[in-house]
Structure formats: structure tokens, C-alpha cells
Design an enzyme around this catalytic site. Sequence first.
Site, PDB file in Angstrom:
ATOM      1  NE  ARG A  57      -4.013  -1.884   2.100  1.00  0.00           N
ATOM      2  CZ  ARG A  57      -5.281  -2.077   2.995  1.00  0.00           C
ATOM      3  NH1 ARG A  57      -5.292  -1.082   3.841  1.00  0.00           N
ATOM      4  NH2 ARG A  57      -5.907  -3.064   2.980  1.00  0.00           N
ATOM      5  CG  ASP A 161     -13.788   6.234   7.693  1.00  0.00           C
ATOM      6  OD1 ASP A 161     -14.530   5.312   7.607  1.00  0.00           O
ATOM      7  OD2 ASP A 161     -12.567   6.142   7.243  1.00  0.00           O
TER       8      ASP A 161
END
Length: 291
Positions: A57, A161
Site C-alpha cells: 500500500r 471516517d
Amino acid sequence: MSSLLDAPTRPNAPGFSDSAAQEFSFSVADFERVRQLIYHRAGISLHEGKRAMVYSRLSRRLRETNHNSFHSYLEWLERSVGPAADQEWQEFINSLTTNLTAFFREEHHFQAMAEMLRSHPPGPLRVWCSAASTGEEPYSIAMVLAEALGPSHQAKLLASDIDTKVLAQAQRGVYPADSRGLSPERLKRFFLRGTASNAGFIRAKPELSRCLEFRPFNLMSTQWSSLGEPFDMVFCRNVMIYFDPPTQRKVLERIYQVMKPGGMLFVGHSENFTESRDLFALQGKTIYRRA
């Protein structure tokens, strides 16, 4: 003729890096540094088994920022200041967060919520979805609010979030038409079907999203008062599993402080907070009542 791959090696030894297999140098020390940074910034505890995931990632961030090693990238990230650095810290966090969701996931929560809403006294109602991800969870909550309280209800739903990219996707409210968890009745009542270039997609109707406010929020923040008036219900599902016990306790204490007495906390199927009975009492399957 021999090569490094022919020679005996210890892949988990400190400083080991398989340059033949990896595009960037990524030592054990680099991984430990990433673990410390994401823990400090987001409270997330990464175990050793996440090394490959972290490499995969964050490699994208190295390419985007023109760094040739994790050491170089992390040094730059920690030294940099200003808007560009703030943006890259957000990208760093976005890269390492996990977003697995679906409409009406863990359906028993929504059934229990509907029952609670039908017996709730008239008046203002506030709900917080603290890990909105791509939006399926807050829109599921919004559908239950409309079904239980009527389409003209005055309830407010905050959807937050830590990952700004998935939150932007949630705010758009556009999903594949075959998304899991939506009954034909709910699909027809709450969504518009796309046509032409939007065929195969659905979009949440304005009357569904009118009660929703989307906002970035980091559970490690000290600015919890910015969340506003106390909440009647909080969904914090499958988030605590990424925190160690001290961080879990700290987050639970803060959730307690922003909830009304008797408010309901919905958590993930593998999360158990019986050690925090002074804050929350178990009321049902992964549902807790605030003391």
C-alpha cells in the site's frame, strides 16, 4: 556462479531487503517506524503479519512522491511541515486503513435499532456512524430512520471516517446496482437507477441523504467536543479490533462522554467490552447501553 538468492538468508532478519523481489528498500526498521507512526496518528496497531500489506500500500505513495526507499519517504514525511505535509499524512493514513463494508451488514443491529426507534419518545434524535467507510453503513442507518420514524423525521445522522477518500465516495452516494444487502423494496424506495453512461449504478435519493452530515474525524483526535450535542446512538463497528486495549479504553471513554445517558452503542461482531462495565452494559448481541 552464485547469487544472493542462492545464498542462505534469513528473510526476517533486521535490515533484510530482497531487492530482486521488491521495488523499494523496506527494512524491519522501516516497518517498525511505520507501525509507530500509524499508531501515533490513528491508534492502529499493526502486527508483524501486516508487513506485506504495508509494503504494497505504501509503495504507491513512494512512487507518487518520487522516493526510492521507505527510509527516505518516512524521513521526509516526519520532517515536512505545511499543507503539503498535512495532505501526505492524510494519504499515509488513507493507505493503511481497511474499508470492508456492505449495506445492512450485521443485520440484527438494524432490526434492534428499528425497535428502539419505534419506542423512542418524540423529539430530537442524534446518531453517529463513526466509521462510515464508503457509505453503505450510514445509508443503511438512514433507511432505518426513514422506515421507523417516517420520511419527514427530524433525526440527524453524523457520518465520519478517518479516510478522506472513502468519505468522499460515501458523500456521492453512488453504488453498483447489484450491491449486497439491499432488498428490491429498499432499492426502489431509496435509490435512483442510473441510465446511459450511469447504467448499472444506483444513487441515494435526496430524501435519504437529507439527514446526513459527512465529516472527516480521527478517533485519536482531542477535539471530540466538535461533534456537537450528545448522541442517542453510536455505531462504532469493527474499528476497535485495530486498537490495542489501552487505546480501546481511551476511545470508549470518549464515546461515553459524547453520548446521552442510556444511549446505545453498536459494535462489531468480534468486539467485546465487558471489561468496561463502568461505561457500558451489554444489552444484546454486540449492543451496549451507556451507563
